[in-house]
Structure formats: structure tokens, C-alpha cells
Write a protein that holds these residues in place. Structure first.
Motif, PDB file in Angstrom:
ATOM      1  N   VAL A 162      -0.948  10.922   3.196  1.00 34.63           N
ATOM      2  CA  VAL A 162      -1.283   9.513   3.392  1.00 34.63           C
ATOM      3  C   VAL A 162      -0.506   8.936   4.564  1.00 34.63           C
ATOM      4  CG1 VAL A 162      -1.201   7.211   2.341  1.00 34.63           C
ATOM      5  CG2 VAL A 162      -1.923   9.170   0.980  1.00 34.63           C
ATOM      6  N   SER A 163       0.770   9.313   4.680  1.00 33.73           N
ATOM      7  CA  SER A 163       1.601   8.841   5.788  1.00 33.73           C
ATOM      8  C   SER A 163       1.029   9.253   7.129  1.00 33.73           C
ATOM      9  CB  SER A 163       3.034   9.383   5.648  1.00 33.73           C
ATOM     10  OG  SER A 163       3.625   8.976   4.437  1.00 33.73           O
ATOM     11  N   LEU A 164       0.599  10.501   7.216  1.00 37.88           N
ATOM     12  CA  LEU A 164       0.047  10.997   8.480  1.00 37.88           C
ATOM     13  C   LEU A 164      -1.291  10.348   8.789  1.00 37.88           C
ATOM     14  CD1 LEU A 164       1.101  14.712   8.107  1.00 37.88           C
ATOM     15  CD2 LEU A 164       1.777  13.204   9.979  1.00 37.88           C
ATOM     16  N   LEU A 165      -2.138  10.156   7.761  1.00 30.98           N
ATOM     17  CA  LEU A 165      -3.416   9.479   8.003  1.00 30.98           C
ATOM     18  C   LEU A 165      -3.177   8.063   8.507  1.00 30.98           C
ATOM     19  CD1 LEU A 165      -6.633   9.654   5.936  1.00 30.98           C
ATOM     20  CD2 LEU A 165      -5.727   7.412   6.499  1.00 30.98           C
ATOM     21  N   TRP A 166      -2.252   7.349   7.877  1.00 33.72           N
ATOM     22  CA  TRP A 166      -1.916   5.984   8.298  1.00 33.72           C
ATOM     23  C   TRP A 166      -1.417   5.983   9.740  1.00 33.72           C
ATOM     24  CZ3 TRP A 166       2.108   2.939  10.001  1.00 33.72           C
ATOM     25  CH2 TRP A 166       2.020   1.566   9.764  1.00 33.72           C
ATOM     26  N   THR A 167      -0.556   6.943  10.069  1.00 29.41           N
ATOM     27  CA  THR A 167       0.022   6.998  11.416  1.00 29.41           C
ATOM     28  C   THR A 167      -1.037   7.326  12.462  1.00 29.41           C
ATOM     29  OG1 THR A 167       2.133   7.739  10.486  1.00 29.41           O
ATOM     30  CG2 THR A 167       1.792   8.089  12.842  1.00 29.41           C
TER      31      THR A 167
ATOM     32  N   ALA B 227      -5.222  -9.101   1.426  1.00 26.10           N
ATOM     33  CA  ALA B 227      -5.295  -9.359  -0.019  1.00 26.10           C
ATOM     34  C   ALA B 227      -6.008  -8.229  -0.748  1.00 26.10           C
ATOM     35  CB  ALA B 227      -6.007 -10.691  -0.267  1.00 26.10           C
ATOM     36  N   LEU B 228      -7.098  -7.729  -0.162  1.00 25.88           N
ATOM     37  CA  LEU B 228      -7.828  -6.633  -0.798  1.00 25.88           C
ATOM     38  C   LEU B 228      -6.996  -5.354  -0.843  1.00 25.88           C
ATOM     39  CD1 LEU B 228     -11.409  -7.181   0.694  1.00 25.88           C
ATOM     40  CD2 LEU B 228     -10.700  -7.492  -1.683  1.00 25.88           C
ATOM     41  N   ARG B 229      -6.265  -5.080   0.228  1.00 28.66           N
ATOM     42  CA  ARG B 229      -5.410  -3.881   0.231  1.00 28.66           C
ATOM     43  C   ARG B 229      -4.371  -3.964  -0.887  1.00 28.66           C
ATOM     44  NH1 ARG B 229      -4.334  -1.848   6.459  1.00 28.66           N
ATOM     45  NH2 ARG B 229      -6.303  -2.567   7.328  1.00 28.66           N
ATOM     46  N   ILE B 230      -3.783  -5.148  -1.042  1.00 32.40           N
ATOM     47  CA  ILE B 230      -2.761  -5.318  -2.081  1.00 32.40           C
ATOM     48  C   ILE B 230      -3.371  -5.136  -3.467  1.00 32.40           C
ATOM     49  CG2 ILE B 230      -1.249  -7.018  -3.189  1.00 32.40           C
ATOM     50  CD1 ILE B 230      -0.706  -8.144  -0.383  1.00 32.40           C
ATOM     51  N   LEU B 231      -4.488  -5.796  -3.717  1.00 36.84           N
ATOM     52  CA  LEU B 231      -5.111  -5.734  -5.043  1.00 36.84           C
ATOM     53  C   LEU B 231      -5.532  -4.311  -5.401  1.00 36.84           C
ATOM     54  CD1 LEU B 231      -7.308  -8.976  -4.953  1.00 36.84           C
ATOM     55  CD2 LEU B 231      -5.248  -8.574  -6.324  1.00 36.84           C
ATOM     56  N   ILE B 232      -6.160  -3.621  -4.441  1.00 38.21           N
ATOM     57  CA  ILE B 232      -6.640  -2.267  -4.735  1.00 38.21           C
ATOM     58  C   ILE B 232      -5.466  -1.310  -4.905  1.00 38.21           C
ATOM     59  CG2 ILE B 232      -8.043  -0.349  -3.912  1.00 38.21           C
ATOM     60  CD1 ILE B 232      -9.702  -2.394  -2.329  1.00 38.21           C
ATOM     61  N   ALA B 233      -4.452  -1.418  -4.037  1.00 35.85           N
ATOM     62  CA  ALA B 233      -3.297  -0.515  -4.123  1.00 35.85           C
ATOM     63  C   ALA B 233      -2.534  -0.716  -5.429  1.00 35.85           C
ATOM     64  CB  ALA B 233      -2.372  -0.734  -2.932  1.00 35.85           C
ATOM     65  N   VAL B 234      -2.310  -1.981  -5.816  1.00 36.32           N
ATOM     66  CA  VAL B 234      -1.612  -2.263  -7.077  1.00 36.32           C
ATOM     67  C   VAL B 234      -2.439  -1.761  -8.258  1.00 36.32           C
ATOM     68  CG1 VAL B 234      -0.819  -4.112  -8.604  1.00 36.32           C
ATOM     69  CG2 VAL B 234      -0.301  -4.208  -6.162  1.00 36.32           C
ATOM     70  N   GLY B 235      -3.753  -1.936  -8.191  1.00 32.05           N
ATOM     71  CA  GLY B 235      -4.614  -1.429  -9.249  1.00 32.05           C
ATOM     72  C   GLY B 235      -4.533   0.080  -9.376  1.00 32.05           C
TER      73      GLY B 235
ATOM     74  N   VAL C 153       9.738   3.497   9.943  1.00 31.71           N
ATOM     75  CA  VAL C 153       8.942   2.907  11.014  1.00 31.71           C
ATOM     76  C   VAL C 153       8.320   1.595  10.551  1.00 31.71           C
ATOM     77  CG1 VAL C 153       6.824   3.191  12.351  1.00 31.71           C
ATOM     78  CG2 VAL C 153       8.477   5.054  12.254  1.00 31.71           C
ATOM     79  N   VAL C 154       7.752   1.614   9.348  1.00 34.30           N
ATOM     80  CA  VAL C 154       7.107   0.404   8.822  1.00 34.30           C
ATOM     81  C   VAL C 154       8.130  -0.701   8.611  1.00 34.30           C
ATOM     82  CG1 VAL C 154       5.868  -0.539   6.843  1.00 34.30           C
ATOM     83  CG2 VAL C 154       5.215   1.675   7.771  1.00 34.30           C
ATOM     84  N   LEU C 155       9.307  -0.356   8.101  1.00 32.55           N
ATOM     85  CA  LEU C 155      10.342  -1.361   7.848  1.00 32.55           C
ATOM     86  C   LEU C 155      10.876  -1.940   9.155  1.00 32.55           C
ATOM     87  CD1 LEU C 155      11.848  -2.632   5.457  1.00 32.55           C
ATOM     88  CD2 LEU C 155      13.644  -0.928   5.795  1.00 32.55           C
ATOM     89  N   ALA C 156      11.137  -1.084  10.130  1.00 31.75           N
ATOM     90  CA  ALA C 156      11.663  -1.557  11.407  1.00 31.75           C
ATOM     91  C   ALA C 156      10.630  -2.352  12.197  1.00 31.75           C
ATOM     92  CB  ALA C 156      12.154  -0.364  12.250  1.00 31.75           C
TER      93      ALA C 156
ATOM     94  N   HIS D 143       0.834  -1.208   0.000  1.00 33.59           N
ATOM     95  CA  HIS D 143       0.000   0.000   0.000  1.00 33.59           C
ATOM     96  C   HIS D 143       0.868   1.258   0.000  1.00 33.59           C
ATOM     97  CE1 HIS D 143      -3.201   2.530   2.360  1.00 33.59           C
ATOM     98  NE2 HIS D 143      -3.118   2.911   1.091  1.00 33.59           N
ATOM     99  N   LEU D 144       1.825   1.321   0.917  1.00 35.88           N
ATOM    100  CA  LEU D 144       2.669   2.505   1.024  1.00 35.88           C
ATOM    101  C   LEU D 144       3.644   2.615  -0.145  1.00 35.88           C
ATOM    102  CD1 LEU D 144       3.330   2.409   4.864  1.00 35.88           C
ATOM    103  CD2 LEU D 144       1.803   3.950   3.623  1.00 35.88           C
ATOM    104  N   MET D 145       4.122   1.473  -0.647  1.00 36.13           N
ATOM    105  CA  MET D 145       4.999   1.504  -1.819  1.00 36.13           C
ATOM    106  C   MET D 145       4.258   2.060  -3.031  1.00 36.13           C
ATOM    107  SD  MET D 145       6.896  -2.179  -1.370  1.00 36.13           S
ATOM    108  CE  MET D 145       7.371  -2.262  -3.089  1.00 36.13           C
TER     109      MET D 145
END
Length: 449
Positions: free
Chosen positions: A59-64, A174-182, A271-274, A43-45
């Protein structure tokens, strides 16, 4: 055949031994948790590669904020549901009254939260989302979706239905991945679209797992309001503070340096990676709480201690295994995976990784205090950790170093305080029943501490 079986058992791989140390049911959740964790990265990528730096910062701030405030408010509801439902299952009681009253409490919390956001929509939009009020609306909707997921998963975990629990996580991921990639493939440039992924995916995942949830809910004795609310307030406060500790780096940087969008986005990526080990830890957290609740309700003090100790060992292994590659490769990975600027170094990732290890240990010890009805001691641990985090953040120096080090020292403070609290609680515990005694005669740990 028996010798071969014994040999195979004796030669289990290290991974098999590690998995056998986890609480029962954990392995059923791991797949869903891993997929949901991967979805956060995808999603973030996708957002990082298609959005401008200011839009990505929004988007980063909303996610956080969602991960901080949303988890702080509604994950305690899941924890309390898991604890109470698991104890009712041990007692042979139905959980429908608990679910009804918990839903009423959750709806009330959502009403207060969204009303407050509506009253402050202008300042929220200006401070965090570059003036976009539609992002505030998306955040409110994401809170609703998160609350629905936490309530349903709390019941599923307490019932021991980890297959459905893992399915909900997997469908969401799975839905997050599909929608984000789309969206990335379609060159979507709107931060609102990427924000709404955090609404659509969890709601659909909840709907998919409603049937197994309702199948396990049956009528039982009424649950008094005090049983649901007495521990919830301090638990919400402690969880909010724990989310402040784990997510403060991004928000603190936005407040200290609001014009440095590249650093804000880069810190979220870091943060996400760590926090890769933290996503894996999520797979054992639900079954850990259910296991601790069951052993405590049965008065199995030895089983409680062994489960707690083994989980701490597993968490330490996870933290070290994830921290070393994050420290060495982190500065390069966030540029390759998230298209981040070169704003962080290996030392920043070392502090982030050490903070994640301490944070996970604090979460494990906090689960034990929760089961032992020591909610206020858990709150004290996170309160002291938050104070240390704020003081460290305000010390002069490079912003990135300050906020990453603050995460580590705040989490470490919480670990030390909660370890002392658990030790003192167990020292006050009356001696357990002698080995071989009737388990039904043992006092419940939650009644005797």
C-alpha cells in the motif's frame, strides 16, 4: 464605532495577518485541503494497524507511485488549465474549447500510461506489490481518478470558483476517512481494499462538483493546440522530476533494500508526517497560480512581485512551524500513529523537514517561472535537483540517512536554480508602467518576458 473598528483592525491576530497575506480565495480552499491531508494520515494509519508489514509495504508503494507518477503527469494539466483559464477570464473569453482539448490530451496520456502498465503488469507486480497483479490494476484506476480530479480543479481554480474547489477536496477527504475507518473497524486484511479507497473517493468528489464547473463553462474562441501543448511537455517533465525528489526516499529504499519492509513502511510514514506543511501549501498553490496568472496577464509587475514575495514568507513560516515538532516528536509519532518500527531518528526527520521547506519554496518559484513562460528553466532546476538527489543516494552510509539527506539537497538545489532564474527574468523585464497610468495600457508580463 469607527474608532472601535479601527482599533479592531489594528489589533488583528497574527493568524489573521498571515491569512491576509495569502492569495485571494486561499481561505476557501484551506478547509478542504486540511481535510484531505488528514485523510491521508487516517488512511495510512488504518492500513498500518490492520495490514501485515508486507501488505502495508505494498500500500505504501502504491501510494508513493501514485503521488509521484500521477501528480507528475496530471498536476501539470491542472496548472496549465488554471493559467490559461484565468487568462481567458481576464480577457472575457469562454473556456469551453480549452476544456474540450485538454480532456482529449488527458485521455491520450491515460491511454498511453495504462497500455504501458498492461504490457509490464508482471514485472510491476513482482517489483512493487509482492506479485499481486490486482494492485497494478488498482494503481491504474487510481491514475484515472486523479486525472479527473486535476482536470476539474484546474478549471475551477482558473474560474476563481474556490468554493467548489475546496468542496471537491473536502468530499474526497471525508470519503477516504469514512471508508478507511470502516475498513479498520471491520478488520479488513486486504491491501487491495485500502488501495481502492484512492479510486472511489476522488471519483465521487468529482461528480459532486460537476454542476458548478459546468455552470462556469461557456463557449469562446477556439484554443490552438500549440497553446495547450507547447508548455505542457516541459512542465510534465519538471513535475515528474519534482515528484521524484519528494517521493524518492520510499522507492529508493525498496530498490536498495527490497527485504526491509519495515524501513519502507516507516519511511513512508515519516515522509507523510514531515509533509504536513506541504498539505497546507496545497491550499494556496491553486490560488497562487491563478493570482500570478491574472497579475501577469494584466501587466501588474508590482502585484506579481508582492504576491510572490508574500507567498515565500508564508511558506517559510509553514515549513518552520511544521518542521520543529516533526523533528522532535517524529520518531515517536510514527510508532504511535502508524504502528511503525523504531527505524528512524530525529536527524532523519530534520533532513526530511528541511527538504520539505526547500521543496515548497521551489514549488512557489516554479509557479512564477510557469506563469512567465519559463517552463524550461523550471525543468532545468528540477533536473539538477534530481541529479544531486541520485548522487547523494548512492553515497555510502546508512540507507535512511542517505535518502533523507538526498531529499534535502535535491530540493535545495532546485530552489537555488529557480531563484536565479526568476531574478534573471525580472532583470530582463522592461520597466513597468508608471504608477497611476491606465492599467489597460500596461503590457502583459507573459508577452514581454
Amino acid at each position: 464605532m469607527n474608532n472601535e473598528g479601527s482599533t479592531a483592525t489594528g489589533r488583528r491576530s497574527p493568524l489573521a495577518k498571515l491569512l491576509s497575506a495569502l492569495p485571494p480565495g486561499t481561505q476557501l480552499v484551506i478547509g478542504g485541503t486540511v481535510l484531505l491531508g488528514a485523510a491521508s494520515y487516517v488512511h495510512l494509519m488504518a492500513a498500518g494497524y490492520t495490514l501485515s508489514k508486507p501488505a502495508m509495504a505494498s500500500v505504501s508503494l502504491l501510494w508513493t507511485i501514485l503521488m509521484s507518477v500521477g501528480l507528475g503527469l496530471f498536476f501539470p494539466v491542472e496548472q496549465e488549465l488554471t493559467r490559461i483559464v484565468a487568462a481567458r477570464v481576464v480577457a472575457g473569453q469562454g473556456v469551453a474549447p480549452v476544456l474540450r482539448r485538454t480532456l482529449a490530451i488527458t485521455v491520450g496520456m491515460l491511454a498511453l500510461l495504462t497500455a504501458g502498465m498492461a504490457a509490464a503488469v508482471g514485472p510491476l507486480a513482482d517489483t512493487f506489490f509482492d506479485g499481486r497483479k490486482d494492485m497494478v490494476v488498482a494503481l491504474a484506476a487510481a491514475f484515472v481518478a486523479m486525472a479527473a480530479g486535476n482536470v476539474t480543479r484546474g478549471v475551477l481554480a482558473g474560474l476563481g470558483r474556490f468554493g467548489a474547489y475546496g468542496t471537491q477536496l473536502a468530499v474526497d477527504g471525508a470519503l477516504r476517512i469514512l471508508i478507511a475507518v470502516g475498513c479498520a473497524a471491520g478488520h479488513v486484511r486486504s491491501p487491495l481494499v485500502f488501495a481502492l479507497i484512492l479510486v472511489v473517493a476522488p471519483i465521487l468528489a468529482v461528480l459532486v462538483t460537476l454542476r458548478p464547473l459546468l455552470a462556469g463553462v461557456r463557449q469562446g474562441p477556439q484554443a490552438p493546440w500549440s497553446a495547450l501543448t507547447s508548455g505542457l511537455a516541459p512542465l510534465v517533465a519538471s513535475t515528474l522530476l519534482s515528484q521524484v525528489v519528494v517521493n524518492a526516499a520510499v522507492v529508493s529504499t525498496q530498490l536498495i533494500a527490497p527485504d526491509n519492509a519495515a524501513l519502507v513502511a516507516g519511511l513512508l510514514n515519516a515522509v507523510v508526517l514531515a509533509r504536513v506543511p506541504l498539505f497546507v501549501f496545497g491550499s494556496l498553490q491553486a490560488s497562487l497560480l491563478a493570482g500570478l496568472s491574472s497579475t501577469a496577464a494584466a501587466g501588474d509587475r508590482s502585484g506579481f512581485s508582492k504576491l510572490l514575495g508574500r507567498t515565500c514568507v508564508v511558506v517559510t513560516v509553514l515549513g518552520v512551524a511544521g518542521g520543529i515538532p516533526a523533528t522532535v516528536l517524529g520518531p515517536w509519532l510514527i510508532q504511535v500513529l502508524f504502528k511503525a518500527d523504531d527505524v528512524l531518528g530525529s536527524l532523519d526527520f530534520l533532513w526530511m523537514s528541511a527538504g520539505t521547506l526547500c521543496y515548497m519554496l521551489a514549488m512557489v518559484l516554479g509557479q512564477a517561472l510557469l506563469v512567465l513562460h519559463r517552463h524550461r528553466l523550471q525543468l532545468l532546476g528540477w533536473a539538477l535537483g534530481t541529479v544531486v538527489l541520485i548522487v547523494t543516494t548512492l553515497v555510502p552510509g546508512p540507507i535512511a540517512t542517505r535518502v533523507c539527506l538526498a531529499y534535502t539537497l535535491g530540493s535545495l538545489t532546485a530552489v537555488v536554480c529557480m531563484f536565479a532564474a526568476v531574478r534573471l527574468t525580472f532583470l530582463r523585464e522592461p520597466p513597468a508602467a508608471q504608477a497611476g497610468a491606465d492599467p489597460s495600457a500596461r503590457p502583459s508580463l507573459v508577452d514581454t518576458v
